[in-house]
Design a protein around this motif. Sequence first.
Motif, mmCIF file in Angstrom:
data_model
loop_
_atom_site.group_PDB
_atom_site.id
_atom_site.type_symbol
_atom_site.label_atom_id
_atom_site.label_comp_id
_atom_site.label_asym_id
_atom_site.label_seq_id
_atom_site.Cartn_x
_atom_site.Cartn_y
_atom_site.Cartn_z
ATOM 1 N N ALA A 298 30.808 -63.679 -0.412
ATOM 2 C CA ALA A 298 32.169 -63.262 -0.055
ATOM 3 C C ALA A 298 33.059 -63.251 -1.293
ATOM 4 O O ALA A 298 33.898 -62.358 -1.468
ATOM 5 N N GLY A 299 32.870 -64.236 -2.163
ATOM 6 C CA GLY A 299 33.622 -64.255 -3.411
ATOM 7 C C GLY A 299 33.245 -63.098 -4.318
ATOM 8 O O GLY A 299 34.099 -62.528 -5.014
ATOM 9 N N VAL A 300 31.959 -62.723 -4.305
ATOM 10 C CA VAL A 300 31.516 -61.568 -5.095
ATOM 11 C C VAL A 300 32.156 -60.286 -4.561
ATOM 12 O O VAL A 300 32.628 -59.441 -5.324
ATOM 13 N N VAL A 301 32.182 -60.135 -3.250
ATOM 14 C CA VAL A 301 32.790 -58.953 -2.636
ATOM 15 C C VAL A 301 34.262 -58.862 -3.018
ATOM 16 O O VAL A 301 34.770 -57.777 -3.349
ATOM 17 N N LEU A 302 34.969 -59.987 -2.975
ATOM 18 C CA LEU A 302 36.376 -60.012 -3.381
ATOM 19 C C LEU A 302 36.521 -59.543 -4.829
ATOM 20 O O LEU A 302 37.383 -58.718 -5.144
ATOM 21 N N ARG A 303 35.677 -60.062 -5.692
ATOM 22 C CA ARG A 303 35.773 -59.693 -7.103
ATOM 23 C C ARG A 303 35.459 -58.214 -7.316
ATOM 24 O O ARG A 303 36.072 -57.552 -8.158
ATOM 25 N N MET A 304 34.520 -57.661 -6.552
ATOM 26 C CA MET A 304 34.149 -56.256 -6.734
ATOM 27 C C MET A 304 35.316 -55.318 -6.466
ATOM 28 O O MET A 304 35.382 -54.231 -7.031
ATOM 29 N N THR A 305 36.236 -55.716 -5.601
ATOM 30 C CA THR A 305 37.401 -54.869 -5.320
ATOM 31 C C THR A 305 38.319 -54.761 -6.530
ATOM 32 O O THR A 305 39.179 -53.877 -6.578
ATOM 33 N N LEU A 306 38.146 -55.647 -7.502
ATOM 34 C CA LEU A 306 39.001 -55.648 -8.685
ATOM 35 C C LEU A 306 38.451 -54.755 -9.801
ATOM 36 O O LEU A 306 39.157 -54.452 -10.754
ATOM 37 N N HIS A 307 37.180 -54.349 -9.666
ATOM 38 C CA HIS A 307 36.551 -53.544 -10.703
ATOM 39 C C HIS A 307 36.676 -52.060 -10.400
ATOM 40 O O HIS A 307 36.725 -51.646 -9.237
ATOM 41 N N THR A 308 36.695 -51.240 -11.447
ATOM 42 C CA THR A 308 36.683 -49.793 -11.274
ATOM 43 C C THR A 308 35.290 -49.339 -10.863
ATOM 44 O O THR A 308 34.307 -50.052 -11.050
ATOM 45 N N ASN A 309 35.219 -48.110 -10.321
ATOM 46 C CA ASN A 309 33.916 -47.627 -9.853
ATOM 47 C C ASN A 309 32.957 -47.326 -10.992
ATOM 48 O O ASN A 309 31.756 -47.156 -10.760
ATOM 49 N N ASN A 310 33.448 -47.241 -12.225
ATOM 50 C CA ASN A 310 32.548 -47.003 -13.359
ATOM 51 C C ASN A 310 32.259 -48.276 -14.144
ATOM 52 O O ASN A 310 31.815 -48.216 -15.286
ATOM 53 N N SER A 311 32.494 -49.416 -13.522
ATOM 54 C CA SER A 311 32.153 -50.681 -14.170
ATOM 55 C C SER A 311 30.647 -50.891 -14.181
ATOM 56 O O SER A 311 29.916 -50.343 -13.352
ATOM 57 N N SER A 312 30.181 -51.686 -15.120
ATOM 58 C CA SER A 312 28.766 -52.030 -15.202
ATOM 59 C C SER A 312 28.656 -53.443 -15.751
ATOM 60 O O SER A 312 29.659 -54.055 -16.129
ATOM 61 N N ILE A 313 27.439 -53.959 -15.811
ATOM 62 C CA ILE A 313 27.232 -55.291 -16.365
ATOM 63 C C ILE A 313 27.704 -55.336 -17.817
ATOM 64 O O ILE A 313 28.312 -56.314 -18.267
ATOM 65 N N LEU A 314 27.432 -54.282 -18.569
ATOM 66 C CA LEU A 314 27.843 -54.234 -19.970
ATOM 67 C C LEU A 314 29.327 -53.925 -20.124
ATOM 68 O O LEU A 314 29.943 -54.295 -21.123
ATOM 69 N N HIS A 315 29.913 -53.235 -19.147
ATOM 70 C CA HIS A 315 31.328 -52.853 -19.214
ATOM 71 C C HIS A 315 32.002 -53.174 -17.877
ATOM 72 O O HIS A 315 32.228 -52.291 -17.052
ATOM 73 N N PRO A 316 32.337 -54.439 -17.641
ATOM 74 C CA PRO A 316 32.949 -54.836 -16.365
ATOM 75 C C PRO A 316 34.452 -54.545 -16.335
ATOM 76 O O PRO A 316 35.279 -55.462 -16.328
#
Length: 429
Positions: free
Chosen positions: A163-181
């Motif tokens: 659930a915490g991961v899902v919350l954090r994912m809403t903060l990232h852009t759709n072109n985020s990646s492990i190398l470019h979060p």
Amino acid sequence: MRRLTLLCTIGLAIAGLALSQAPSSAVSLTGKVASPSEGAMEGVLVGAKKAGSTITTWVVTDDQGRYSFPRDRMQAGNYAMSIRAVGYELPKTSVEVTAQTTNLDLQPGKVSSTSKLALQMSNGELLMSVPGTQEQKQQLGGCVNCHTLQRVLFSRFDAEEMAGVVLRMTLHTNNSSILHPWFRPIERPSGPPAAGQVSLGKYLSSINLSSSDTFEFPLKTLPRPKGKATQVIYTTYELPRPDASPHDEVFDAQGNVWYSDFNSQFFGKLDPKTGKVVEYRVPQNRFGQIAHGGLQIDIDKEGRIYYGNMSQMQIVRFDPKTEKMETFKPPIPESQLGDGHLTMIDPAFQHVDGKLWANVAFATGEAGGSWHVDLATNTWTRVTYPPGSPLALAYDVVADSRNNMYGMHMNNDKQALVYRRQDSQNSVA
């Protein structure tokens, strides 16, 4: 054909038709793919990469399990062989190709590990396999456009952690990646995950490896190509940066392929004949953790390259003859940009009236929309849609030969807006 489909995040792929029955004199390497469990295997992708090269050529086996590489696609030398057939793997194999036709039969082995099988599967196959209601699976629809589900399924987060991961994912852009979060330039919530995020976290933890070392549901795979679908050749090209994420491509008059990068400030030029790549760094317009990268790359009648620099909110124009790079920004104050991004552009017919088309998207749709842009004066004219039109969340803008703009609207599959030029008058339909 102006745009190509990408097969991987660090390479480009070009597909062409293959001859189903080429004469043996025109074949450089041939053989049969068979396994103890299936016998002759149709629809297996067979790849050959010459030592020291960045280019891999792929062909597909026919209904007899036979593959053939045309002589004009292979020079003499040593080639590493590989296959793509979900559920199978090929031991390390190489072959020496000469001036004569070389024969090499391949015997892939069945994958026995569930984890290995899952790592070979596409998002579509993983969605077919995981349990859950249609509503639960639909929540993953916003992820699979850009990302693989493998990282979700192989994670070990329990329901609370997920659930915490899902919350954090809403903060990232759709072109985020492990190398470019990359993060969205919005205020970050300080409270716990919302009810919907808790529910999604619970579902995701039920299909990952949080409670087991193996998946507790059957893995379902799609059938391999058959018939005419096997009569194709793919050529893939490795790109120089390990974090390269090509998104769109366009050919120039010299046959070069220009590609955009989805999450870095680069675009590049590839020579399909040699595999040589030249990349060009794009200057930043916005700083901090605001995302780099872009979507559309296109070309005008004069051969100049145009790049929609997404969250950086700028159009980039590059003249290959002079290597002059220019940037153009919409007349929107920085304080109002938020998580806005400039998505698609079309300069193909700007010679008609001196203007190109661009799309700017915002979460609300109020400040975005389609724009008619005169780069000579950096004048941006926003299209006014008729009353009752959907929010301006167009993903693409395409011009016809009169430089009329056609806009495809996301979240509404029944309406399309057309901006027509009528001499000096403009109208929207």
